[in-house]
Design a protein around this motif. Structure first.
Motif, PDB file in Angstrom:
ATOM      1  N   PRO A  92       0.804  -1.233   0.000  1.00 53.96           N
ATOM      2  CA  PRO A  92       0.000   0.000   0.000  1.00 53.96           C
ATOM      3  C   PRO A  92       0.833   1.278   0.000  1.00 53.96           C
ATOM      4  O   PRO A  92       0.333   2.348  -0.359  1.00 53.96           O
ATOM      5  CB  PRO A  92      -0.833  -0.129   1.284  1.00 53.96           C
ATOM      6  CG  PRO A  92      -0.961  -1.602   1.502  1.00 53.96           C
ATOM      7  CD  PRO A  92       0.354  -2.163   1.067  1.00 53.96           C
ATOM      8  N   LEU A  93       2.114   1.166   0.407  1.00 54.49           N
ATOM      9  CA  LEU A  93       2.966   2.360   0.426  1.00 54.49           C
ATOM     10  C   LEU A  93       3.529   2.710  -0.954  1.00 54.49           C
ATOM     11  O   LEU A  93       4.222   3.710  -1.100  1.00 54.49           O
ATOM     12  CB  LEU A  93       4.137   2.164   1.391  1.00 54.49           C
ATOM     13  CG  LEU A  93       3.811   2.137   2.893  1.00 54.49           C
ATOM     14  CD1 LEU A  93       5.070   1.861   3.698  1.00 54.49           C
ATOM     15  CD2 LEU A  93       3.196   3.465   3.315  1.00 54.49           C
ATOM     16  N   ALA A  94       3.229   1.883  -1.964  1.00 55.52           N
ATOM     17  CA  ALA A  94       3.827   2.089  -3.285  1.00 55.52           C
ATOM     18  C   ALA A  94       3.516   3.464  -3.848  1.00 55.52           C
ATOM     19  O   ALA A  94       4.367   4.102  -4.471  1.00 55.52           O
ATOM     20  CB  ALA A  94       3.363   0.998  -4.244  1.00 55.52           C
ATOM     21  N   THR A  95       2.289   3.921  -3.653  1.00 57.37           N
ATOM     22  CA  THR A  95       1.890   5.224  -4.207  1.00 57.37           C
ATOM     23  C   THR A  95       2.043   6.358  -3.200  1.00 57.37           C
ATOM     24  O   THR A  95       1.728   7.505  -3.526  1.00 57.37           O
ATOM     25  CB  THR A  95       0.431   5.155  -4.669  1.00 57.37           C
ATOM     26  OG1 THR A  95      -0.407   4.761  -3.568  1.00 57.37           O
ATOM     27  CG2 THR A  95       0.283   4.163  -5.818  1.00 57.37           C
ATOM     28  N   SER A  96       2.518   6.028  -2.011  1.00 59.10           N
ATOM     29  CA  SER A  96       2.711   7.067  -0.999  1.00 59.10           C
ATOM     30  C   SER A  96       3.998   7.832  -1.280  1.00 59.10           C
ATOM     31  O   SER A  96       4.848   7.382  -2.053  1.00 59.10           O
ATOM     32  CB  SER A  96       2.786   6.423   0.389  1.00 59.10           C
ATOM     33  OG  SER A  96       3.987   5.676   0.523  1.00 59.10           O
ATOM     34  N   PRO A  97       4.158   8.999  -0.685  1.00 57.26           N
ATOM     35  CA  PRO A  97       5.425   9.727  -0.866  1.00 57.26           C
ATOM     36  C   PRO A  97       6.647   8.901  -0.493  1.00 57.26           C
ATOM     37  O   PRO A  97       7.694   9.008  -1.136  1.00 57.26           O
ATOM     38  CB  PRO A  97       5.258  10.940   0.047  1.00 57.26           C
ATOM     39  CG  PRO A  97       3.773  11.153   0.120  1.00 57.26           C
ATOM     40  CD  PRO A  97       3.174   9.785   0.097  1.00 57.26           C
ATOM     41  N   THR A  98       6.499   8.052   0.525  1.00 51.12           N
ATOM     42  CA  THR A  98       7.625   7.207   0.930  1.00 51.12           C
ATOM     43  C   THR A  98       7.992   6.220  -0.165  1.00 51.12           C
ATOM     44  O   THR A  98       9.155   6.070  -0.531  1.00 51.12           O
ATOM     45  CB  THR A  98       7.271   6.451   2.220  1.00 51.12           C
ATOM     46  OG1 THR A  98       7.032   7.393   3.269  1.00 51.12           O
ATOM     47  CG2 THR A  98       8.407   5.525   2.628  1.00 51.12           C
ATOM     48  N   GLY A  99       6.983   5.504  -0.688  1.00 52.52           N
ATOM     49  CA  GLY A  99       7.241   4.532  -1.745  1.00 52.52           C
ATOM     50  C   GLY A  99       7.821   5.170  -2.987  1.00 52.52           C
ATOM     51  O   GLY A  99       8.756   4.642  -3.602  1.00 52.52           O
ATOM     52  N   VAL A 100       7.291   6.312  -3.372  1.00 53.09           N
ATOM     53  CA  VAL A 100       7.799   7.027  -4.549  1.00 53.09           C
ATOM     54  C   VAL A 100       9.247   7.480  -4.314  1.00 53.09           C
ATOM     55  O   VAL A 100      10.103   7.377  -5.211  1.00 53.09           O
ATOM     56  CB  VAL A 100       6.894   8.227  -4.871  1.00 53.09           C
ATOM     57  CG1 VAL A 100       7.502   9.074  -5.975  1.00 53.09           C
ATOM     58  CG2 VAL A 100       5.499   7.747  -5.263  1.00 53.09           C
ATOM     59  N   ALA A 101       9.535   7.958  -3.114  1.00 52.16           N
ATOM     60  CA  ALA A 101      10.890   8.419  -2.801  1.00 52.16           C
ATOM     61  C   ALA A 101      11.886   7.270  -2.826  1.00 52.16           C
ATOM     62  O   ALA A 101      13.003   7.405  -3.359  1.00 52.16           O
ATOM     63  CB  ALA A 101      10.906   9.102  -1.437  1.00 52.16           C
ATOM     64  N   TYR A 102      11.501   6.118  -2.280  1.00 50.36           N
ATOM     65  CA  TYR A 102      12.408   4.975  -2.274  1.00 50.36           C
ATOM     66  C   TYR A 102      12.676   4.483  -3.699  1.00 50.36           C
ATOM     67  O   TYR A 102      13.785   4.076  -4.037  1.00 50.36           O
ATOM     68  CB  TYR A 102      11.824   3.847  -1.425  1.00 50.36           C
ATOM     69  CG  TYR A 102      11.882   4.120   0.069  1.00 50.36           C
ATOM     70  CD1 TYR A 102      12.552   5.227   0.567  1.00 50.36           C
ATOM     71  CD2 TYR A 102      11.272   3.272   0.978  1.00 50.36           C
ATOM     72  CE1 TYR A 102      12.604   5.489   1.926  1.00 50.36           C
ATOM     73  CE2 TYR A 102      11.314   3.515   2.341  1.00 50.36           C
ATOM     74  CZ  TYR A 102      11.977   4.622   2.817  1.00 50.36           C
ATOM     75  OH  TYR A 102      12.024   4.876   4.162  1.00 50.36           O
ATOM     76  N   ARG A 103      11.656   4.494  -4.543  1.00 48.65           N
ATOM     77  CA  ARG A 103      11.847   4.097  -5.941  1.00 48.65           C
ATOM     78  C   ARG A 103      12.810   5.054  -6.638  1.00 48.65           C
ATOM     79  O   ARG A 103      13.671   4.643  -7.424  1.00 48.65           O
ATOM     80  CB  ARG A 103      10.497   4.090  -6.643  1.00 48.65           C
ATOM     81  CG  ARG A 103      10.507   3.680  -8.104  1.00 48.65           C
ATOM     82  CD  ARG A 103      10.815   2.223  -8.272  1.00 48.65           C
ATOM     83  NE  ARG A 103      12.196   1.998  -8.630  1.00 48.65           N
ATOM     84  CZ  ARG A 103      12.758   0.812  -8.669  1.00 48.65           C
ATOM     85  NH1 ARG A 103      12.051  -0.251  -8.325  1.00 48.65           N
ATOM     86  NH2 ARG A 103      14.017   0.669  -9.015  1.00 48.65           N
TER      87      ARG A 103
END
Length: 427
Positions: A92-103
């Motif tokens: 669920p964190l994939a589209t969160s700012p965290t997931g986007v930042a890690y990508r």
């Protein structure tokens, strides 16, 4: 009557107070319930916030401990194409700012590591090429000096001393050529069209255990001058590999197989053979399909099959070690398509004029095991009818009488020595 009304009024006062107190209690109870609900909502939000923080912390550890190391490992192996990101622990964190930042972190690391790798590869290749060129220049000087001494003194004692030096230099020159090829350098020599048997014997002359090689068959086809040197180098590496991985007392057999699409040079040894996984790896290296990166070579590096694969891919021939030798060792096959072969040149006129097809005049390799050219690589051109008279191997003194034979050979071929060019036509 007035007394009754008074009594009723007195009785009614506590009832009103009681009703008012009840209403107040209901109000405060409702407020308390609302506040309790609000507290529970706040507690739920706090728990959700703590879970999100914990999830982000876990993702940060997962990024540092698994995702980044996996990416860096793939980059260091040069295996980026097969790399697959394991992804987030909490999708669920994939589209969160965290997931986007890690990508974005992974993408930036990939780009920066790729750029750093390319810079390192270019620097390493340039350094290797500089070393190879300096070695080739020194080898050239050494072989020119040896040749001058042999020309000056062709007696058997001088030849017995200088020919092993010459042979060792030719092997060193071959190794320098092989390393240079891995960095994109061309073999560095342009030949005339050459008989296929002489091309193979040119490869035999560049290995240490040349006395153990037995060549049979005399196909009449010539190898196109453009690919003579690459075929000589590839054959030398295959022969050297066969000799080094078989017992010293055994033979390495070379023969030719003519087919509709070309001619194959078959090399068989009686060594230990190859395990299935080794044969698969050899086939991959010999295909020449994977780019060679100096910074990613194994330790210790093994140059032979890598260089053969690069030569095969660059010049259009094919090499395989997929079959087992009838002697239990390895059978290597170097296949030359018809496009790399030419017909023999027209015979010279009785008056000794040049052949009609001058472009196909053979500048044949000598059967002599220690040829030398001005560019420092082995080359001798014997007169008509000369046959292979090998001297002693570099590891032992020449046999008695070998010097006189070599002296006669040197005197007979003195006028036939010419240097080949150091240019290559575009494949």
């Amino acid at each position: 009557m007035s007394t009754l009304m008074h009594d009723i009024a007195l009785m009614a006062v506590p009832t009103g107070i009681a009703a008012g107190a009840g209403a107040a209690a209901v109000h405060y109870r409702r407020r308390a319930t609302e506040r309790l609900g609000l507290i529970r909502q706040l507690e739920s939000r706090v728990r959700d916030g703590e879970q999100r923080v914990e999830a982000r912390d876990e993702e940060a550890r997962h990024l540092a401990e698994h995702r980044l190391p996996a990416l860096i490992s793939a980059l260091s192996r040069g295996d980026v194409d097969s790399y697959r990101d394991v992804g987030l622990l909490h999708p669920p964190l994939a589209t969160s700012p965290t997931g986007v930042a890690y990508r974005a972190v992974l993408d930036q690391v990939s780009v920066l590591a790729g750029e750093a790798s390319e810079r390192a590869e270019r620097a390493a290749s340039a350094a290797v090429q500089a070393v190879v060129r300096s070695l080739q220049a020194l080898i050239n000087e050494q072989q020119v000096a040896v040749t001058a001494l042999q020309d000056l003194r062709s007696d058997e004692e001088t030849l017995a001393l200088t020919i092993p030096i010459d042979h060792a230099s030719s092997q060193l020159a071959r190794r320098a050529q092989i390393v240079g090829i891995l960095t994109g350098m061309w073999p560095g020599r342009q030949r005339n069209d050459t008989p296929l048997p002489e091309t193979v014997r040119g490869g035999v002359s560049r290995i240490r255990d040349y006395l153990r090689v037995e060549v049979s068959g005399e196909p009449t086809a010539y190898v196109s001058g453009r690919v003579v040197e690459p075929v000589v180098l590839a054959a030398a590496e295959l022969l050297d590999n066969a000799a080094r991985h078989s017992e010293p007392g055994t033979k390495v057999y070379v023969w030719f197989l003519e087919a509709h699409n070309g001619i194959s040079i078959v090399i068989e040894d009686a060594g230990i053979g190859l395990a299935p996984e080794e044969r698969e790896r050899a086939a991959r290296l010999l295909s020449g399909q994977d780019p060679v990166r100096i910074t990613e070579l194994r330790t210790p590096p093994r140059f032979g099959f890598l260089a053969i694969g690069q030569l095969a891919a660059r010049y259009g021939f094919h090499v395989s070690v997929e079959q087992q030798s009838v002697h239990g060792g390895v059978r290597a096959v170097l296949h030359l398509p018809r496009a790399l072969l030419v017909a023999p040149p027209a015979p010279a006129s009785p008056a000794g004029a040049e052949p009609v097809n001058g472009s196909q005049k053979a500048a044949a390799f000598s059967d002599h095991p220690y040829p030398v050219a001005e560019d420092g690589l082995p080359l001798r051109r014997p007169g008509p009818g000369s046959r292979f008279q090998p001297g002693a191997p570099a590891t032992s003194p020449p046999p008695p009488g070998a010097g006189s034979q070599l002296a006669a050979f040197m005197r007979g071929t003195h006028s036939a020595r010419t240097a080949s060019t150091d240019q290559e036509q575009t494949p």
